[in-house]
Design an enzyme around this catalytic site. Structure first.
Site, PDB file in Angstrom:
ATOM      1  N   HIS A  67      -6.473   8.395  -0.134  1.00  0.00           N
ATOM      2  CA  HIS A  67      -5.554   7.287  -0.831  1.00  0.00           C
ATOM      3  C   HIS A  67      -6.177   5.981  -0.191  1.00  0.00           C
ATOM      4  CE1 HIS A  67      -1.413   6.013  -2.282  1.00  0.00           C
ATOM      5  NE2 HIS A  67      -2.057   5.046  -2.266  1.00  0.00           N
ATOM      6  N   ASN A 111      -6.280   9.071  -5.227  1.00  0.00           N
ATOM      7  CA  ASN A 111      -5.302   7.826  -5.757  1.00  0.00           C
ATOM      8  C   ASN A 111      -6.131   6.777  -6.298  1.00  0.00           C
ATOM      9  OD1 ASN A 111      -2.400   6.987  -5.512  1.00  0.00           O
ATOM     10  ND2 ASN A 111      -3.792   4.975  -4.575  1.00  0.00           N
ATOM     11  N   GLU A 112      -5.863   6.532  -7.510  1.00  0.00           N
ATOM     12  CA  GLU A 112      -6.275   5.170  -8.178  1.00  0.00           C
ATOM     13  C   GLU A 112      -7.816   5.102  -7.764  1.00  0.00           C
ATOM     14  OE1 GLU A 112      -2.247   3.057  -8.913  1.00  0.00           O
ATOM     15  OE2 GLU A 112      -3.551   2.343  -7.454  1.00  0.00           O
TER      16      GLU A 112
END
Length: 263
Positions: A67, A111-112
């Protein structure tokens, strides 16, 4: 945010009392592997205690493996631009799968990844603060390769896991609905931002985490900078100055499902 590391049992008790039946958390690579190839057993025990407490409270853990943060030793060695990035990340994923696979069903590898690569290597906002389109594409490719390897490892080590990606999805729309170049620009931007990474990894994804925050109008101009973006619907905005557009959220959910056909 307020010593959750020590107070996670109390925090989860409050979450349970509020009716939460799922909790998304990240396992920090830097804690598990503080130096290359060396494992911190104390931190492994900590995360096991976290996951066991969630299970005891009947809260389903959704575990994210990356993340936005990477170990210093990894970044000093070239990080996500390096050709051996996937090898390093896979070693971490293997260890985590072996240690926690009996407690986790739902895994989110990155994450993204589109946000992470763009802000670090295209917009120069995050470490390593570069504006290098070639490096951006290289990092995107290495993140995708690392996801694929992680997917294979998790499915080999764990018992019937569900492995996905948390993807930033923006509700792009043409600023002038009947202007062909605005429509083309919104379609192209949607593919580049929302779908490119998912298209590369679609054979290695069991579910997609749609992380939607706002919509954005796209406008083409004959004059520099040629491309305009903004809240051209004049929608209300959040404290982050992001447009509040639930209709766009619904449209993007339907588009993602129609394109990939998975949860």
């Amino acid at each position: 945010a307020s010593d959750h590391y020590s107070l996670f049992r109390d925090d989860f008790a409050m979450a349970s009392s509020l009716g939460h039946n799922a909790h998304r958390l990240s396992i920090e690579w830097s804690r598990i592997e503080p130096t290359k190839g060396a494992w911190d057993e104390q931190e492994i025990a900590h995360y096991r205690a976290v996951l066991e407490d969630l299970r005891a409270k009947h809260i389903e853990p959704f575990v994210t493996l990356h993340h936005f943060t990477s170990p210093v030793w990894f970044m000093d060695g070239g990080g996500w631009e390096s050709s051996d990035a996937s090898e390093h990340f896979s070693r971490f994923v293997q260890k985590v799968a072996e240690e926690f696979g009996d407690l986790v069903e739902y895994w989110i590898t990155f994450n993204e990844p589109n946000v992470y690569a763009a802000h670090g290597w295209l917009f120069a906002k995050w470490t390593p603060q570069k504006r290098d389109s070639i490096a951006f594409l290289k990092v995107t490719w290495h993140l995708a390769a690392s996801h694929k390897q992680a997917y294979k490892i998790l499915h080999k080590v764990c018992n019937d896991p569900q492995v996905g990606i948390g993807q930033s999805i923006i509700g792009y729309y043409p600023s002038r609905a009947h202007y062909p170049l605005d429509r083309l620009l919104s379609i192209l931007t949607r593919w580049l931002w929302n779908y490119l990474f998912l298209d590369i990894t679609k054979k290695y994804v069991d579910f997609i985490g749609v992380q939607y925050y706002f919509s954005q109008g796209k406008k083409f101009s004959l004059f520099p900078p040629f491309i305009g973006s903004g809240n051209t619907k004049n929608l209300p905005v959040s404290d982050m100055s992001w447009s509040i557009d639930p209709d766009a959220f619904g449209k993007e959910l339907k588009r993602v499902y129609a394109r990939y056909g998975i949860p």
